[in-house]
Write an enzyme that holds these catalytic residues in place. Sequence first.
Site, PDB file in Angstrom:
ATOM      1  CG  ASN A 148       8.005  -8.488   3.092  1.00 17.82           C
ATOM      2  OD1 ASN A 148       8.961  -8.085   2.446  1.00 17.82           O
ATOM      3  ND2 ASN A 148       7.404  -7.734   4.004  1.00 17.82           N
ATOM      4  CE  LYS A 181      14.195 -23.528  18.142  1.00 20.60           C
ATOM      5  NZ  LYS A 181      15.086 -24.628  17.899  1.00 20.60           N
ATOM      6  CE  LYS A 216      -3.122   0.258  -1.082  1.00 19.76           C
ATOM      7  NZ  LYS A 216      -2.274  -0.907  -1.421  1.00 19.76           N
ATOM      8  CE  LYS A 243      -1.541   2.835   2.738  1.00 19.98           C
ATOM      9  NZ  LYS A 243      -0.615   2.005   3.506  1.00 19.98           N
TER      10      LYS A 243
HETATM   11  O1  C5P Z   1      -1.450  -0.466   2.336  1.00 16.27           O
HETATM   12  P1  C5P Z   1      -0.257  -0.905   1.550  1.00 16.27           P
HETATM   13  O2  C5P Z   1       0.642  -1.822   2.314  1.00 16.27           O
HETATM   14  O3  C5P Z   1      -0.587  -1.407   0.182  1.00 16.27           O
HETATM   15  O4  C5P Z   1       0.525   0.471   1.294  1.00 16.27           O
HETATM   16  C1  C5P Z   1       1.816   0.514   0.788  1.00 16.27           C
HETATM   17  C2  C5P Z   1       2.473   1.785   1.212  1.00 16.27           C
HETATM   18  O5  C5P Z   1       2.273   2.012   2.612  1.00 16.27           O
HETATM   19  C3  C5P Z   1       3.975   1.755   1.044  1.00 16.27           C
HETATM   20  O6  C5P Z   1       4.410   3.079   0.827  1.00 16.27           O
HETATM   21  C4  C5P Z   1       4.448   1.210   2.377  1.00 16.27           C
HETATM   22  O7  C5P Z   1       5.786   1.596   2.653  1.00 16.27           O
HETATM   23  C5  C5P Z   1       3.481   1.877   3.325  1.00 16.27           C
HETATM   24  N1  C5P Z   1       3.175   1.110   4.533  1.00 16.27           N
HETATM   25  C6  C5P Z   1       3.590   1.585   5.769  1.00 16.27           C
HETATM   26  N2  C5P Z   1       3.283   0.916   6.909  1.00 16.27           N
HETATM   27  C7  C5P Z   1       2.543  -0.204   6.878  1.00 16.27           C
HETATM   28  C8  C5P Z   1       2.113  -0.703   5.630  1.00 16.27           C
HETATM   29  C9  C5P Z   1       2.441  -0.029   4.481  1.00 16.27           C
HETATM   30  O8  C5P Z   1       4.272   2.626   5.800  1.00 16.27           O
HETATM   31  N3  C5P Z   1       2.257  -0.836   7.997  1.00 16.27           N
END
Ligand code: C5P
Length: 400
Positions: free
Chosen positions: A210, A289, A337, A341
């Site tokens: 990304n 590849k 969120k 989390k």
């Molecule tokens: O769920 P989302 O991607 O919106 O959450 C963003 C937060 O979660 C950020 O702090 C990002 O660094 C963390 N994140 C993570 N591992 C992932 C996806 C997001 O630590 N696979």
Amino acid sequence: MAHLFNRNVLLGVSGGIAAYKSAELVRQLQELGANVRVIMTRGAQEFITPLTLQALSSNPVHTELLDEYAEMGMGHIELARWADLLLIAPATADLIARLSTGRADDLLSTVALATAAPLMLAPAMNQQMWKDPATTANIGTLSVRGARIIGPAAGQQACGDVGLGRMEEPSTIAGAAASLFENSQLAGKRIMITAGPTREALDPVRYISNNSSGKMGYALAAAAVDAGAITTLVSGPVALAPPDRIRFLSVQSAEQMLQQCIELLPECDIFIGCAAVADYRPAKVENQKIKKAQNEMTLQLVRNPDIVSAVAANKYRPYTVGFAAETNNVVAYARDKMQRKGLDMMVANDVSNQTIGFNSDNNAVTVLWRDGEKILELASKASIAQHIVHLIAHQTRKNN
Ligand code: C5P
């Protein structure tokens, strides 16, 4: 040594013979890591040309308040917002007088009023002018308002006089500017920060990733170091040089990032998940590849681990901070969120606003914690990072 990594220093040069030293000052500020832009007064241009400072700062020099071309590039309000520090060197007696009365009769004095950044002045003038009660009073007024005054130094002056009035040496001024950003809010705390994107390999040459620039995470690392923290930056691939004085660990994939973070958790008091971790990775990484064959190709993806959640659920759980990029209902979704989390703090970003976030140098966020929140208005990522670090320091002290 103190540094200015990622800091935006707006250097104001006013019209005194010491203006020739501003060229060296631009270099010294850059050597400490600063991005430098220069404003020159009319008087300054009598002593040194804008071209010299433009070449050294790698940015156009700003000279006029009412210049439609300049305003189209970076106008005075944008310049004022861009600055993390307004440093005026040399500051003449006349400029000091105008600043003390709040005049806005040229670009530099207007920006000085329009900026929320700290103001630092390096006065330079004839020793008698420095001693004059008018100058003393003006300097007193500016000091009371929070301006930092560096110098002047004593010695032989260009006019032949001897006494106080010479501009401080550029290295002293640059060092004072850098130490302005240092504090001991997180002294001795161990902080780990993830930054940048992750790269999820498809085959030896291709990957899914990304657009994360890493700027916010790197700015946080610099702010954490400034606050006295022992700082580890776990970074995905970005085009930024790592800040000084940190442990820097470069990773590619989400799985590598997770492994690195979990390994270091026993030595971590505070964790900030700022990385834009890829949510999915290819189910299979090809050894060779992938050849193009059919017109269509289907990729099977599997979920990546959630790093910040894993950190928050670990037995060595540090104070854990996440970032939430949202396009609507920003604060409500981010709070939800944070709870899902299991985090202590969430930094919510409105990514529907194109002028901030991902690749930009600026950001505006709302920081949430269990029983509070704070809006941080549009500012440079360095300044936002400094505020976030301040809030983390405050909250972790409260929790202890
Ligand atoms: O769920 P989302 O991607 O919106 O959450 C963003 C937060 O979660 C950020 O702090 C990002 O660094 C963390 N994140 C993570 N591992 C992932 C996806 C997001 O630590 N696979």
